[in-house]
Scaffold this motif. Structure first.
Motif, PDB file in Angstrom:
ATOM      1  N   TYR A   1      40.427  36.513  34.731  1.00  0.00           N
ATOM      2  CA  TYR A   1      39.673  36.747  33.487  1.00  0.00           C
ATOM      3  C   TYR A   1      39.230  38.199  33.537  1.00  0.00           C
ATOM      4  CZ  TYR A   1      39.662  31.724  32.876  1.00  0.00           C
ATOM      5  OH  TYR A   1      40.052  30.418  32.707  1.00  0.00           O
ATOM      6  N   LYS A   2      39.812  39.019  32.689  1.00  0.00           N
ATOM      7  CA  LYS A   2      39.612  40.462  32.795  1.00  0.00           C
ATOM      8  C   LYS A   2      38.715  40.999  31.685  1.00  0.00           C
ATOM      9  CE  LYS A   2      41.084  42.803  35.214  1.00  0.00           C
ATOM     10  NZ  LYS A   2      40.464  43.128  36.531  1.00  0.00           N
ATOM     11  N   PRO A   3      37.666  41.706  32.071  1.00  0.00           N
ATOM     12  CA  PRO A   3      36.860  42.384  31.057  1.00  0.00           C
ATOM     13  C   PRO A   3      37.587  43.666  30.668  1.00  0.00           C
ATOM     14  CG  PRO A   3      36.001  42.858  33.253  1.00  0.00           C
ATOM     15  CD  PRO A   3      37.233  42.021  33.439  1.00  0.00           C
TER      16      PRO A   3
ATOM     17  N   SER B   1      47.245  46.264  34.131  1.00  0.00           N
ATOM     18  CA  SER B   1      45.920  46.897  34.052  1.00  0.00           C
ATOM     19  C   SER B   1      45.721  47.778  35.278  1.00  0.00           C
ATOM     20  CB  SER B   1      44.800  45.843  33.970  1.00  0.00           C
ATOM     21  OG  SER B   1      44.784  45.042  35.122  1.00  0.00           O
ATOM     22  N   ASP B   2      45.052  48.881  35.063  1.00  0.00           N
ATOM     23  CA  ASP B   2      44.617  49.787  36.134  1.00  0.00           C
ATOM     24  C   ASP B   2      45.739  50.274  37.072  1.00  0.00           C
ATOM     25  OD1 ASP B   2      42.104  49.740  35.085  1.00  0.00           O
ATOM     26  OD2 ASP B   2      41.228  48.458  36.626  1.00  0.00           O
ATOM     27  N   GLY B   3      46.938  50.433  36.524  1.00  0.00           N
ATOM     28  CA  GLY B   3      48.059  50.938  37.332  1.00  0.00           C
ATOM     29  C   GLY B   3      47.797  52.331  37.887  1.00  0.00           C
ATOM     30  N   ALA B   4      47.164  53.169  37.096  1.00  0.00           N
ATOM     31  CA  ALA B   4      46.985  54.567  37.511  1.00  0.00           C
ATOM     32  C   ALA B   4      46.165  54.696  38.794  1.00  0.00           C
ATOM     33  CB  ALA B   4      46.314  55.358  36.387  1.00  0.00           C
ATOM     34  N   GLN B   5      45.306  53.723  39.025  1.00  0.00           N
ATOM     35  CA  GLN B   5      44.444  53.808  40.208  1.00  0.00           C
ATOM     36  C   GLN B   5      44.904  52.887  41.329  1.00  0.00           C
ATOM     37  OE1 GLN B   5      41.034  52.650  37.931  1.00  0.00           O
ATOM     38  NE2 GLN B   5      40.894  50.628  38.852  1.00  0.00           N
ATOM     39  N   SER B   6      46.007  52.151  41.099  1.00  0.00           N
ATOM     40  CA  SER B   6      46.457  51.189  42.115  1.00  0.00           C
ATOM     41  C   SER B   6      47.361  51.878  43.129  1.00  0.00           C
ATOM     42  CB  SER B   6      47.225  50.042  41.447  1.00  0.00           C
ATOM     43  OG  SER B   6      46.374  49.373  40.533  1.00  0.00           O
TER      44      SER B   6
HETATM   45 MN    MN Z   1      40.697  46.896  37.836  1.00  0.00          MN
END
Ligand code: MN
Ligand code: PEP
Length: 349
Positions: free
Chosen positions: A131-133, A309-314
């Motif tokens: 469940y992603k905000p 989601s959030d690929g750039a920081q993974s």
């Molecule tokens: Mn994230």
């Protein structure tokens, strides 16, 4: 207010204090140390003569009013550092703990392969959002129940405990069927009804720092969870909003020593959401451990450029595997360990 019991006080003495307090409609929380028990009394208003009334009960050494706003999260109530056991993992002990995994659970293959890769590199808990905000309602908002089922499959295949976010009180039962640790995200960190409900759910809670939260507000949010009888709260610094836009948030490394001065709760660093860009994640992760954090939460993805989601920081699997020996080396330098990873790698920032 805290009631400090004598070292020779017995269970009966403690029970008498607790029932006296509960009869007044107040909360009584036990902190059982090796030597003595401390009873934290919360609620308001505290009757003016309560101190005198409790001080004369058998087994009571002294009664102290706590003037700080935060009570159960502070050292007066719990003079030992909190350690939390999650299956085989101990959080807040001599070892630092790495939680790693994708931002979002996308499918079984992505999550299970990430779990195996991060475990092999030294992570001991798997993260993944079902469940992603999301800041925009049009972005990927998670697989919901299917995401929880996939996390459970990854746990069964690797033996790693799992942590996942719960966003609303009505999801707590369902998320609690699967997860080992509830994550409360930055955006919900002052959602007090959610905090109270998750405090009743009987599992550890990781509380992210809110986007503009003061340390005291953060502890007061944790206090909502603890006041429901749940002592197992982990704090996680993930950067706060500042004027700087080179990073997604500004990692406040000082939160580690500051919180450790104020509270017995374990504190983690999430370098991924602070950095926003994977190139900066290793330096922030090492800084967190150097500052004394009890652990890290790091986003890792099999192919970050395709992440929902959030690929750039993974980090990629390889980048994560390169980082963990460096984390082990820094952990060793600050008298901690990272189990399963040798601490011999040179540290270059
Ligand atoms: Mn994230
Ligand atoms: C996350 O962990 O993926 C997340 C949404 O974090 P935060 O609540 O810190 O933004």
């Amino acid at each position: 207010m805290i009631v400090v019991m004598e070292t020779k006080a017995n269970r009966e003495n403690v029970n008498v204090v607790v029932s006296r307090v509960k009869n007044l409609g107040l909360g009584a929380h036990l902190s059982e140390g090796e030597e003595r028990t401390i009873i934290g009394i919360v609620g308001s208003p505290l009757p003016p003569n309560l101190e005198d009334e409790l001080e004369i009960l058998p087994g009571v050494e002294r009664v102290v009013r706590i003037t700080k706003k935060y009570k159960l999260t502070g050292w007066d109530f719990h003079p030992q550092k909190t350690r939390i056991r999650v299956r085989d993992v101990v959080i807040g002990g001599d070892a630092v703990t790495i939680i790693a995994g994708p931002c979002s659970v996308e499918n079984e293959e992505q999550t299970v392969s990430t779990a195996k890769a991060v475990k092999a590199a030294g992570a001991s808990i798997l993260r993944g959002g079902a469940y992603k905000p999301r800041t925009s309602p049009y972005e990927f908002r998670g697989l919901g129940r299917r995401g929880l089922e996939i996390l459970a499959i990854a746990r069964a295949e690797t033996g790693m405990p799992i942590i996942t976010e719960v966003m609303t009180p009505s999801d707590i039962d369902q998320v609690g069927e699967f997860t080992d640790i509830f994550q409360i995200g930055a955006r919900n960190s002052q959602n007090y009804l959610l905090l109270e409900e998750v405090g009743k759910a009987g599992k550890p809670v990781m509380l992210k720092r809110g986007l503009s939260m003061l340390m005291e507000e953060w502890l007061l949010a944790a206090e909502y969870v603890m006041a429901q009888g749940n002592p197992d709260v982990i704090l996680c610094e993930r950067g706060v909003r500042t004027f700087e836009s080179s990073t997604r948030n500004t990692l406040d490394v000082s939160s580690v020593p500051v919180i450790q001065t104020m509270s017995h709760l374990p504190v983690f660093i999430d370098p991924s959401h602070a950095a926003g860009k994977r190139a900066y994640v290793p330096a922030l992760a090492l800084a967190g451990i150097a500052a004394g954090a009890d652990g890290l939460m790091i986003e890792v993805h099999p192919s970050p450029d395709q992440a929902l989601s959030d690929g750039a920081q993974s980090l990629t699997f390889d980048q994560f595997a390169e980082l963990t020996p460096r984390i082990a080396a820094v952990a060793e330098a600050v008298s901690r360990t990272l189990p399963a990873v040798s601490g011999t790698a040179a540290v270059s920032l």
